[in-house]
Enzyme design. Structure first.
Site, mmCIF file in Angstrom:
data_model
loop_
_atom_site.group_PDB
_atom_site.id
_atom_site.type_symbol
_atom_site.label_atom_id
_atom_site.label_comp_id
_atom_site.label_asym_id
_atom_site.label_seq_id
_atom_site.Cartn_x
_atom_site.Cartn_y
_atom_site.Cartn_z
ATOM 1 N N GLY A 54 0.820 -1.215 0.000
ATOM 2 C CA GLY A 54 0.000 0.000 0.000
ATOM 3 C C GLY A 54 0.848 1.257 0.000
ATOM 4 N NE ARG A 113 -4.538 5.537 -3.226
ATOM 5 C CZ ARG A 113 -5.443 5.343 -2.277
ATOM 6 N NH1 ARG A 113 -5.777 6.336 -1.474
ATOM 7 N NH2 ARG A 113 -6.019 4.173 -2.133
ATOM 8 C CB VAL A 165 -3.467 -7.349 0.609
ATOM 9 C CG1 VAL A 165 -2.270 -6.505 0.217
ATOM 10 C CG2 VAL A 165 -4.594 -6.503 1.183
ATOM 11 C CB SER A 205 -5.475 2.072 13.706
ATOM 12 O OG SER A 205 -6.293 3.136 14.137
ATOM 13 C CE1 TYR A 264 -8.535 1.080 9.461
ATOM 14 C CE2 TYR A 264 -8.640 2.193 11.595
ATOM 15 C CZ TYR A 264 -7.992 1.960 10.382
ATOM 16 O OH TYR A 264 -6.801 2.602 10.117
ATOM 17 C CB ALA A 308 -12.671 -6.234 14.732
ATOM 18 C CE LYS A 324 -5.659 -0.703 10.274
ATOM 19 N NZ LYS A 324 -4.490 -0.929 9.405
ATOM 20 C CB ILE A 358 -1.960 9.939 9.590
ATOM 21 C CG1 ILE A 358 -1.484 9.212 10.864
ATOM 22 C CG2 ILE A 358 -0.780 10.443 8.770
ATOM 23 C CD1 ILE A 358 -0.674 10.025 11.838
#
Ligand code: NDP
Length: 252
Positions: free
Chosen positions: A21, A24, A73, A151, A164, A166, A168, A197
Site C-alpha cells: 500500500g 499513496r 492483498v 491504529s 476497523y 477489530a 487493527k 494522519i
C-alpha cells in the site's frame, strides 16, 4: 582503523524493503523516507496507477533502485504467486512494512456485510496473505524487520469502527505472536499505531469529530509515521521487538 557506520553501510548492497500500500498516503511517505536512507524499494498497490507511476518516477529521480508489485492483498493465491516470483528473482527482503489498509466506517447496527468483510479481509487477512509467503526466506537469512501498521482504533476502539478496530486489534495480536516466533531468527516485528494522519483515508467528518480529542490539536503528517518506520528498520532498533508504538499526537 575503525570503520564508520556510513562506510559499512556503503560497503554492503542496499537492503530491500517491501512496503504494501505504498502508492499513496503513509506508505508513499515511508517509501520516500526509506529512499533517502539508501534502501532498495519494492512498492506495491492493487494495480498500476498514476500514483504508482509517479512514485516510481520520483524514486528514479532520486537514484533509488525500485520495482513495483501489484496485487490485491485479499487475493491469497495471487499474493503468494507475485511474492514468490519476486523472491525467486531477487531474494529475500530485509524489511517488510505491512501497511495496505482500508476503512469503511459506520455504526454496527447499520453496517453491511460487505463493509465488515472487506475491512477484515484487507486489513487483517492481508497479514497472512502477504507475510506467509515471505517469512521463510527472511528467517533463513536470520535477519530482518517487519512493521505492521495498526491504529489507535485497535487499542482503544472507536465509535463507528467496529470492523476497523477489530482488524487493527487482531493485527496487534498477530504481530506480537509473530515477534515471539521470529525473535530467535534475528527478525524484529513491531506495530505502529497511528492516530489521525492527514491522508485520503481521513474524511472531513472524521477530522472534525476527532480533532477536539487530540491533545496536540492537529492531524499527524505521513512523514511523522515514516520517521518511526525508518527507525524501526534501522540497525539501531535491533533490540526493539513485539512493541506497539503510537504516533497519535497524545491520543494514547
Ligand atoms: P490511503 O487510503 O491513503 O492508502 C491506502 C493504501 O493501501 C493505498 O496504497 C492502496 O492502494 C492500498 N490498499 C488498500 N486496499 C488494498 C488492497 N486490497 N490490496 C492492495 N493494496 C491496497 O491510506 P493511509 O495511507 O491513510 O493508511 C495506510 C495504513 O495506515 C492503513 O493500514 C491504515 O489503516 C493505517 N492508518 C491510517 C490512519 C490515518 O489516519 N490515515 C490512522 C491509523 C492507521 P491503491 O492505491 O491501489 O488503492
Amino acid at each position: 582503523m575503525t570503520e564508520s557506520s556510513t562506510d559499512s553501510r556503503a560497503a554492503r548492497p542496499a537492503r530491500t524493503v517491501f512496503i504494501t500500500g505504498s502508492t499513496r498516503g503513509i506508505g508513499r511517505a515511508i517509501a520516500l523516507r526509506l529512499a533517502e536512507d539508501g534502501y532498495s524499494l519494492v512498492i506495491h498497490g492493487r494495480a498500476p496507477s498514476e500514483h504508482s507511476a509517479s512514485l516510481l518516477a520520483e524514486l528514479a529521480r532520486m537514484g533509488v533502485e525500485a520495482r513495483a508489485l501489484y496485487f490485491d492483498v485479499t487475493d491469497r493465491a495471487r499474493a503468494a504467486e507475485v511474492i514468490a516470483a519476486d523472491l525467486e528473482a531477487h531474494g529475500a527482503y530485509w524489511g517488510v512494512v505491512l501497511n495496505a489498509g482500508i476503512n469503511r466506517d459506520g455504526p454496527l447496527a447499520g453496517m453491511s456485510e460487505a463493509d465488515w468483510d472487506d475491512v477484515l479481509s484487507t486489513d487483517l487477512g492481508g497479514f497472512y496473505n502477504v507475510l506467509k509467503p515471505l517469512i521463510l526466506p527472511m528467517a533463513r537469512k536470520r535477519a530482518g524487520r517487519i512493521i505492521v501498521m495498526s491504529s489507535v482504533s485497535g487499542l482503544t476502539g472507536t465509535r463507528g469502527q467496529t470492523n476497523y478496530a477489530a482488524a487493527k486489534a487482531g493485527l496487534i495480536g498477530a504481530a506480537k505472536s509473530l515477534a515471539a516466533e521470529l525473535a530467535s531468527r534475528g527478525i524484529t516485528v513491531n506495530v505502529i499505531a497511528p492516530g489521525l494522519i492527514d491522508t485520503e483515508m481521513v474524511t472531513d467528518e472524521n477530522r472534525d469529530r476527532i480533532l477536539p480529542y487530540i491533545p496536540m490539536r492537529r492531524l499527524g503528517r505521513p512523514s511523522e509515521v515514516a520517521g518511526l518506520a525508518a527507525f524501526l528498520l534501522s540497525d539501531e532498533a535491533g533490540y526493539i521487538t513485539r512493541a506497539v508504538i503510537p504516533v497519535s499526537g497524545g491520543i494514547i
